[in-house]
Write a protein that holds these residues in place. Structure first.
Motif, PDB file in Angstrom:
ATOM      1  N   SER A   8       0.783  -1.251  -0.011  1.00 42.54           N
ATOM      2  CA  SER A   8      -0.007   0.172  -0.001  1.00 42.54           C
ATOM      3  C   SER A   8       0.807   1.189  -0.074  1.00 42.54           C
ATOM      4  O   SER A   8       1.037   2.057   0.850  1.00 42.54           O
ATOM      5  CB  SER A   8      -0.951  -0.073   1.208  1.00 42.54           C
ATOM      6  N   ASP A  11       0.367   7.754  -2.213  1.00 44.90           N
ATOM      7  CA  ASP A  11       0.230   8.422  -3.343  1.00 44.90           C
ATOM      8  C   ASP A  11       0.763   9.788  -3.170  1.00 44.90           C
ATOM      9  O   ASP A  11       1.220  10.453  -2.205  1.00 44.90           O
ATOM     10  CB  ASP A  11      -1.423   8.419  -3.721  1.00 44.90           C
ATOM     11  N   GLU A  12       0.444  10.592  -4.167  1.00 42.28           N
ATOM     12  CA  GLU A  12       0.867  12.280  -4.118  1.00 42.28           C
ATOM     13  C   GLU A  12       0.363  12.956  -3.015  1.00 42.28           C
ATOM     14  O   GLU A  12       0.942  14.068  -2.667  1.00 42.28           O
ATOM     15  CB  GLU A  12       0.603  12.900  -5.526  1.00 42.28           C
ATOM     16  N   ASN A  15      -1.628   9.761   0.912  1.00 40.73           N
ATOM     17  CA  ASN A  15      -2.738   8.779   1.115  1.00 40.73           C
ATOM     18  C   ASN A  15      -2.329   7.257   0.909  1.00 40.73           C
ATOM     19  O   ASN A  15      -1.646   7.252  -0.240  1.00 40.73           O
ATOM     20  CB  ASN A  15      -4.159   9.063   0.565  1.00 40.73           C
ATOM     21  N   PHE A  17      -2.212   4.082  -1.152  1.00 39.15           N
ATOM     22  CA  PHE A  17      -2.842   3.453  -2.468  1.00 39.15           C
ATOM     23  C   PHE A  17      -2.754   1.825  -2.553  1.00 39.15           C
ATOM     24  O   PHE A  17      -1.736   1.261  -2.952  1.00 39.15           O
ATOM     25  CB  PHE A  17      -1.920   3.919  -3.594  1.00 39.15           C
ATOM     26  N   SER A  21      -6.426  -3.271  -4.619  1.00 41.86           N
ATOM     27  CA  SER A  21      -7.529  -2.549  -5.421  1.00 41.86           C
ATOM     28  C   SER A  21      -7.083  -2.962  -7.007  1.00 41.86           C
ATOM     29  O   SER A  21      -7.972  -2.628  -7.711  1.00 41.86           O
ATOM     30  CB  SER A  21      -7.691  -1.049  -5.051  1.00 41.86           C
ATOM     31  N   VAL A  60       0.982   2.178 -13.050  1.00 38.67           N
ATOM     32  CA  VAL A  60       1.205   3.159 -11.872  1.00 38.67           C
ATOM     33  C   VAL A  60       2.628   3.595 -11.785  1.00 38.67           C
ATOM     34  O   VAL A  60       3.688   2.595 -12.249  1.00 38.67           O
ATOM     35  CB  VAL A  60       1.088   2.063 -10.445  1.00 38.67           C
ATOM     36  N   PRO A  91      -2.399   6.571 -12.191  1.00 39.40           N
ATOM     37  CA  PRO A  91      -1.774   7.112 -11.112  1.00 39.40           C
ATOM     38  C   PRO A  91      -0.349   7.189 -11.060  1.00 39.40           C
ATOM     39  O   PRO A  91       0.463   6.385 -11.375  1.00 39.40           O
ATOM     40  CB  PRO A  91      -2.218   5.973 -10.200  1.00 39.40           C
ATOM     41  N   LEU A  93       2.451   7.987  -8.139  1.00 37.63           N
ATOM     42  CA  LEU A  93       2.427   7.998  -6.689  1.00 37.63           C
ATOM     43  C   LEU A  93       3.491   8.853  -6.021  1.00 37.63           C
ATOM     44  O   LEU A  93       4.128   9.524  -6.987  1.00 37.63           O
ATOM     45  CB  LEU A  93       2.684   6.556  -6.052  1.00 37.63           C
TER      46      LEU A  93
END
Length: 167
Positions: A8, A11-12, A15, A17, A21, A60, A91, A93
């Motif tokens: 996990s 992210d930018e 949070n 990611f 998922s 990603v 995305p 990150l």
């Protein structure tokens, strides 16, 4: 060894990611930089994303400044640059390190899953690519010299394979 879906990264916006998922998706992971000779690969990456995302592809990107210090310092600058210059919608990150003692755990996992040319595990430059199948298996690694559009055959092959049943 950890499994792909247990990660996990951040992210930018700071949070999580969750890779959970990404289950049942084909994932292309790329270490990127904004001021590199390979930066125009963003255009082809975005093309792939637009072409295949409805079929289950997720790209990603992990910004990294380890190679020639060719990345902005702040995540917001990186994302703005990518959106403004290349129209990137996949995305991107948080900026990470791909090699060394402070390497991101995702990259440690990827490098331990598939070695590069001549068995080298370390990331050699920006825009190295890892392809992950719908079951979370890292199946292939490509150097920065491999243009994203050259990945169409493997992406299509993996998108056409159903995920294995989990027992």
């Amino acid at each position: 060894m950890q499994e792909f879906y247990s990660f996990s990264p951040i992210d930018e916006n700071g949070n999580p990611f969750p890779f959970n998922s990404l289950r049942n998706k084909v994932v292309l992971i790329v270490n990127v930089a904004s001021h590199c000779a390979f930066t125009p690969q963003y255009k082809e990456l975005e093309y792939l994303y637009e072409k295949y995302k409805s079929h289950g592809l997720v790209i990603v990107a992990f910004p990294c400044g380890q190679f020639g210090n060719q990345e902005f310092e702040k995540d917001k600058e990186i994302n703005k640059f990518c959106q403004d210059k290349y129209g990137v919608t996949f995305p991107i990150l948080h900026k990470i390190r791909c090699n060394g003692q402070k390497q991101d755990p995702v990259y440690k996992f990827l490098k331990n899953s598939v070695s590069g040319k001549s068995g080298i595990k370390m990331i050699k430059w920006n825009f190295e690519k890892f392809v992950v199948d719908r079951n979370g298996k890292v199946v292939k690694r490509f150097s920065c010299m491999t243009r994203p559009l050259e990945l169409c055959p493997i992406i299509e092959e993996l998108l056409n394979q159903p995920p294995e049943e989990q027992i």
